[in-house]
Scaffold this active site. Structure first.
Site, short mmCIF file in Angstrom:
data_model
loop_
_atom_site.label_atom_id
_atom_site.label_comp_id
_atom_site.label_asym_id
_atom_site.label_seq_id
_atom_site.Cartn_x
_atom_site.Cartn_y
_atom_site.Cartn_z
N LYS A 287 44.50 40.79 76.57
CA LYS A 287 43.28 40.04 76.81
C LYS A 287 43.42 38.55 76.51
CE LYS A 287 40.31 43.44 77.80
NZ LYS A 287 39.40 43.47 78.95
N HIS A 356 40.67 55.41 79.20
CA HIS A 356 39.95 54.64 78.19
C HIS A 356 39.15 55.53 77.24
CE1 HIS A 356 39.39 50.41 77.30
NE2 HIS A 356 38.13 50.61 77.01
N ARG A 359 40.15 55.36 73.61
CA ARG A 359 39.63 54.25 72.81
C ARG A 359 38.21 54.57 72.34
NH1 ARG A 359 41.59 49.22 72.31
NH2 ARG A 359 39.58 48.19 72.56
N TYR A 391 29.26 50.95 70.79
CA TYR A 391 29.61 52.27 70.27
C TYR A 391 28.61 52.78 69.22
CZ TYR A 391 34.15 51.36 72.40
OH TYR A 391 35.14 51.08 73.28
#
Length: 411
Positions: A287, A356, A359, A391
């Site tokens: 990133k 994903h 994660r 989350y």
């Protein structure tokens, strides 16, 4: 009884137009440790292509991608040659693309001259790297968007921004009605970035900026759900059961599940990133231009070590995970990481495709264990806790399951 000549793949023909280059091509294939059968097919495809070039009176120095596409469309599918040739267009295309790379690497033929769009994208990518500090993957994605935007927008070898009008720009970003809001936001972000770049060059882009749509952001109705501890254990066990690369697959899944690595972070992990003595691993993030130091769990280190010693091919490549098929020893790509997880899903009979989710699994576990949000963000390598906050939104369904009745309520 020997096989008749016309039924064998032709791998020798000194009179062929491309025969002088076969030795270099064979050396390239040998270094990549291609299987003997694959090498024979590639050489036969090369000689087949050489016959076609001679019939069309095309010199070897004029070979390019367009020439290969013409061969495959005109002759490859309807071959009437008397000798045996590879019948698969995929094999022939792979062979000739490899040949093209070898000839260009040896400067035996010229490299393609970049057109106006590619020149513009090269400058744009340099600006993204030097001024905004974006990662190579982000630059690649944004350049791909702008390449489609600028298709045909050039005049006398120059890209002309004036050929873009607000209606065309809006239609390009919105696409068809099946395009999701997240996709529209990503495309709009790339276009907005490109217009800022053109503004720095002195172009007037205000009329185009106003045409860029901004879809409203609506959080997902459902929380990003991870795997349960039992499901995760089943998945990790399934990665060790079958296949010639089962140890690599298990080590990859350990990196995804234990460290929360992204797909590209797994492919870029090198031997130099692992500090075995202190139990640390340096994660080269995709990133931004930085790395993060994380503790290396014992089970993850053991899985990587079990792959490195008995299964990893001998290679000078410093990446941890390398190819086991030709070109052997080269770094794997993101598809190899995805396939490792998808095969484990298939063995379990799960109808899943997402990578994903691992994660989400590690983040959800930390949140459920009451780990402070800042520490969760550090483990996930989020630059802002706002990203991590996704989350920890309240899950009404789970909350109602543990809610106590109101005192005095007899209903």
């Amino acid at each position: 009884m020997p096989t008749p000549t016309h039924l064998r793949l032709r791998t020798e023909d000194p009179a062929n137009l491309l025969w002088p280059f076969v030795g270099l091509f064979l050396e390239h294939l040998s270094q990549g440790r291609y299987h003997e059968t694959r090498r024979r097919k590639y050489i036969a495809s090369t000689l087949h292509f050489g016959d076609w070039l001679r019939a069309r009176r095309i010199a070897p120095e004029n070979i390019d991608e367009k020439c290969i596409r013409r061969f495959l469309s005109e002759h490859g599918s309807g071959c009437t040659c008397t000798y045996k040739t590879p019948s698969s267009p995929i094999i022939m295309r792979a062979a000739l693309n490899n040949l093209l790379r070898v000839l260009r690497a040896k400067s035996l033929i010229g490299s393609p001259t970049p057109n106006a769009v590619e020149t513009e994208l090269s400058r744009f990518s340099s600006m993204l790297a030097e001024v905004w500090g974006l990662s190579p993957e982000t630059r690649r994605q944004r350049c791909n968007v702008i390449r489609r935007l600028l298709a045909g927008k050039r005049d006398d070898g120059r890209t002309v921004l004036g050929n873009l009008n607000p209606s065309h720009l809006r239609a390009f970003i919105m696409g068809d009605e099946r395009r999701k809001p997240a996709t529209i936001r990503n495309i709009a972000s790339a276009v907005r970035c490109y217009l800022r770049y053109r503004a720095l060059l002195g172009d007037d882009i205000h009329h185009l900026q106003r045409a860029i749509p901004t879809p409203s952001f609506k959080p997902a109705l459902e929380l990003p759900r991870g795997l349960t501890p039992i499901e995760l254990e089943q998945l990790l066990c399934a990665s060790t059961t079958e296949g010639q690369t089962c140890k690599r697959a298990h080590a990859i899944l350990r990196c995804l599940a234990d460290l929360g690595l992204r797909t590209l972070e797994v492919t870029r992990l090198t031997l130099d990133d692992i500090d075995w003595q202190n139990g640390l691993v340096r994660v080269p993030t995709v990133k931004a231009r930085r790395s993060d130091i994380m503790p290396l769990p014992a089970v993850t280190g053991e899985a990587i070590a079990n792959y490195l010693v008995p299964e990893r091919p001998a290679t000078d490549c410093r990446e941890v995970f390398v190819r086991h098929i030709a070109p052997i020893g080269e770094p794997i790509g993101r598809r190899a990481v995805q396939r490792s997880l998808h095969k484990a899903y298939q063995r379990l009979g799960w109808n899943r495709t997402r990578v994903h989710i691992l994660r989400h699994t590690i983040a959800s576990k930390l949140v459920n264990d009451a780990v402070p949000l800042k520490q969760v963000a550090d483990v996930m390598r989020h630059r802002s806790v706002v990203t991590t906050a996704g989350y920890v939104r309240v899950d009404q369904a789970r909350l109602s399951a543990v809610a106590l009745p109101w005192p005095g309520d007899n209903s």
